[in-house]
Design a protein around this motif. Sequence first.
Motif, PDB file in Angstrom:
ATOM      1  N   LYS A  12      -6.152  -5.326   7.542  1.00  0.00           N
ATOM      2  CA  LYS A  12      -4.982  -4.447   7.627  1.00  0.00           C
ATOM      3  C   LYS A  12      -3.718  -5.074   7.055  1.00  0.00           C
ATOM      4  N   ALA A  34       1.012  -3.681   4.580  1.00  0.00           N
ATOM      5  CA  ALA A  34       0.532  -3.331   5.922  1.00  0.00           C
ATOM      6  C   ALA A  34      -0.373  -2.117   5.875  1.00  0.00           C
ATOM      7  N   GLY A  35      -1.491  -2.228   6.534  1.00  0.00           N
ATOM      8  CA  GLY A  35      -2.434  -1.128   6.619  1.00  0.00           C
ATOM      9  C   GLY A  35      -3.504  -1.125   5.548  1.00  0.00           C
ATOM     10  N   TRP A  36      -3.346  -1.956   4.528  1.00  0.00           N
ATOM     11  CA  TRP A  36      -4.336  -2.009   3.436  1.00  0.00           C
ATOM     12  C   TRP A  36      -5.337  -3.133   3.686  1.00  0.00           C
ATOM     13  N   THR A  57      -7.826   0.616   0.005  1.00  0.00           N
ATOM     14  CA  THR A  57      -8.163   1.376   1.208  1.00  0.00           C
ATOM     15  C   THR A  57      -9.223   2.398   0.827  1.00  0.00           C
ATOM     16  N   GLY A  58      -9.893   2.913   1.849  1.00  0.00           N
ATOM     17  CA  GLY A  58     -10.838   3.988   1.607  1.00  0.00           C
ATOM     18  C   GLY A  58     -10.162   5.231   1.066  1.00  0.00           C
ATOM     19  N   TRP A  59      -8.875   5.444   1.425  1.00  0.00           N
ATOM     20  CA  TRP A  59      -8.177   6.626   0.925  1.00  0.00           C
ATOM     21  C   TRP A  59      -7.874   6.506  -0.561  1.00  0.00           C
ATOM     22  N   HIS A  60      -7.271   5.380  -0.929  1.00  0.00           N
ATOM     23  CA  HIS A  60      -6.606   5.316  -2.234  1.00  0.00           C
ATOM     24  C   HIS A  60      -7.263   4.368  -3.220  1.00  0.00           C
ATOM     25  N   GLY A  61      -8.389   3.762  -2.842  1.00  0.00           N
ATOM     26  CA  GLY A  61      -9.098   2.926  -3.790  1.00  0.00           C
ATOM     27  C   GLY A  61      -8.421   1.589  -4.020  1.00  0.00           C
ATOM     28  N   MET A  63      -5.925  -1.239  -5.678  1.00  0.00           N
ATOM     29  CA  MET A  63      -4.671  -1.649  -6.317  1.00  0.00           C
ATOM     30  C   MET A  63      -4.773  -3.149  -6.576  1.00  0.00           C
ATOM     31  N   ASN A  79      -4.868  -1.491 -12.433  1.00  0.00           N
ATOM     32  CA  ASN A  79      -5.984  -1.321 -11.506  1.00  0.00           C
ATOM     33  C   ASN A  79      -7.116  -0.520 -12.142  1.00  0.00           C
ATOM     34  N   THR A  80      -7.192  -0.542 -13.467  1.00  0.00           N
ATOM     35  CA  THR A  80      -8.296   0.122 -14.162  1.00  0.00           C
ATOM     36  C   THR A  80      -9.407  -0.890 -14.421  1.00  0.00           C
TER      37      THR A  80
ATOM     38  N   HIS B  14       1.081   5.438   2.642  1.00  0.00           N
ATOM     39  CA  HIS B  14       0.760   4.352   1.713  1.00  0.00           C
ATOM     40  C   HIS B  14       1.208   4.684   0.289  1.00  0.00           C
ATOM     41  N   GLY B  55      -5.076   6.216 -10.049  1.00  0.00           N
ATOM     42  CA  GLY B  55      -6.284   5.750  -9.390  1.00  0.00           C
ATOM     43  C   GLY B  55      -6.266   5.888  -7.885  1.00  0.00           C
ATOM     44  N   THR B  56      -5.113   6.176  -7.304  1.00  0.00           N
ATOM     45  CA  THR B  56      -5.042   6.215  -5.834  1.00  0.00           C
ATOM     46  C   THR B  56      -5.288   7.608  -5.272  1.00  0.00           C
ATOM     47  N   ILE B  57      -5.191   8.629  -6.121  1.00  0.00           N
ATOM     48  CA  ILE B  57      -5.422  10.011  -5.680  1.00  0.00           C
ATOM     49  C   ILE B  57      -6.687  10.554  -6.345  1.00  0.00           C
ATOM     50  N   GLN B  60     -10.359   6.868 -11.235  1.00  0.00           N
ATOM     51  CA  GLN B  60      -9.995   6.635 -12.639  1.00  0.00           C
ATOM     52  C   GLN B  60     -11.120   6.956 -13.599  1.00  0.00           C
ATOM     53  N   ARG B  66     -10.264  11.681  -5.016  1.00  0.00           N
ATOM     54  CA  ARG B  66     -10.958  10.671  -4.226  1.00  0.00           C
ATOM     55  C   ARG B  66     -11.502  11.306  -2.952  1.00  0.00           C
ATOM     56  N   PHE B  68     -11.536  10.700   0.201  1.00  0.00           N
ATOM     57  CA  PHE B  68     -10.765  10.774   1.438  1.00  0.00           C
ATOM     58  C   PHE B  68      -9.347  11.313   1.211  1.00  0.00           C
ATOM     59  N   ILE B  69      -9.177  12.016   0.109  1.00  0.00           N
ATOM     60  CA  ILE B  69      -7.897  12.671  -0.173  1.00  0.00           C
ATOM     61  C   ILE B  69      -8.102  14.181  -0.128  1.00  0.00           C
ATOM     62  N   GLY B 106     -11.144   7.235   6.608  1.00  0.00           N
ATOM     63  CA  GLY B 106     -10.793   6.664   5.318  1.00  0.00           C
ATOM     64  C   GLY B 106     -10.012   5.374   5.403  1.00  0.00           C
ATOM     65  N   GLY B 107      -9.428   5.075   6.549  1.00  0.00           N
ATOM     66  CA  GLY B 107      -8.630   3.869   6.618  1.00  0.00           C
ATOM     67  C   GLY B 107      -9.234   2.803   7.458  1.00  0.00           C
TER      68      GLY B 107
END
Lengths: 372, 107
Positions: A12, A34-36, A57-61, A63, A79-80, B14, B55-57, B60, B66, B68-69, B106-107
């Motif tokens: 986290k 925080a939280g990642w 994170t599982g949400w946003h992949g 970074m 992050n590609t 986030h 890449g976060t939404i 890529q 994604r 969990f979005i 997802g988190g």
Amino acid sequence: MSTIRVLVGTRKGAFILTSDGARERWRVDGPHFAGWEMYHLKGSPVDPDRIYASQSTGWHGQMMQRSDDGGRTWAPVGNTFAYEGEAGTHQWYDGTPHPWEFKRVWHVEPALDDPDTVYAGVEDAALFRTTDGGKTWKELPGLRTHGTGSQWQPGAGGLGLHTILIDPTDPKRMYVAISAAGAFRTEDGGTTWTPINRGLRSEYIPDPTAEVGHCVHRIALHPARPGVLFMQKHWDVMRSDDAGNSWREVSGNLPSDFGFPIDVHAHEPETIYVVPIKSDSEHFPPEGKLRVYRSRSGGDEWEALTEGLPQQDCYVNILRDAMAVDLLDPCGVYFGTTGGQVYMSPDGGDRWRPIVRDLPAVLSVEVQTLRA
Amino acid sequence: MSDERAIRVRMPHHLRTISGVEGEVIVRVEAGAGGAVTQRSILDALEAAHPALVGTIRDQASGRRRPFIRFFACRRDLSHDAPDAPVPEEVARGDEPFLVVGAIAGG
């Protein structure tokens, strides 16, 4: 006076622990991000204030973050992570073909001679490199496509490339390890790769001595003797004296030869450390006693190090990237637990104390020894 | 003739942190035929304004949302609408925000 900086990745967020060379009083900075999930942070040996971090994170992949001031401030970089060419398939848990898909970066390994060059080990297993400080990442596809990739299969934590070792005497020689494929070596800077798993024996694959398929958990080397490798495998602690061409078991008198991290003393190339875990199905220390085991003979003969570590009711795990050493004399040894403790020993393992006790589950620990 | 719309976007914690914004974001989107604004055009504009969000939404490699979005607007779940389908007119007019939401898991 030296400064010690410990980079801690947790489930986290990231934390940075700093002390002077006495290693008695520690300052704790964080959480960063925080939280990642922070799988790994590591600084450049050329410019220690240049630190790279894997953030997901599982949400946003995925970074990637970079700091140019020792972790005080950070900025996102590229992050590609695109596989070169047709990605193909590896084995799924049930042995069926499964397409290669990028999931996350497990490990970052800055080059020994250039702060802008960094290697990244990713899941699904592949090796990437940046030469522009993280802006762009390009796969070194020779590893994934050298011929055995279709036989690789994920370990319980995924098909991750988690270990990257660079030979300080010949930076074109590198070793990587993948769960569950095994260990691989390149002699040409990552263009071509050879599996180096002869001598490994794994009962959980159809052919226990197959060329690939072994769940190698970690490899370590001492910079003064880069041809000598130490391995913690899914089961078995192993040693190679010929740069991985052959391995022999050195588990000796360990109470369990299952575990995740393995590391080498900064000044004694034959002194190595492991943390035995009860089994592949019970990921905690045998008998509820947290014991680091040290061998001063490069394996086979091990002693339990217990002073300052909990010797009852302890059921944490120590993950593969969560052990490191500093370069001071006497050598400091550090490890983090899934219970959120970061322990350190200022005397090569004789005595231990916690730096912090209540972080999120620790995923990785790296130590920087900063000279004043 | 240009038909640029100001689209209100709300993001989860986030994503606000990594893009350095507070509260809603306004993105400028060129409307298509008949004034239509789509998920793709909103997300393209959002990523162009805040490159750290790439890449976060959307994944890529595949370009897909994604797992969990989710995307909500006007009390509707738009997550499974086609990326090039028009979003509700209230969003295209700027009366209602386009919500990028992290799923419960997802988190």
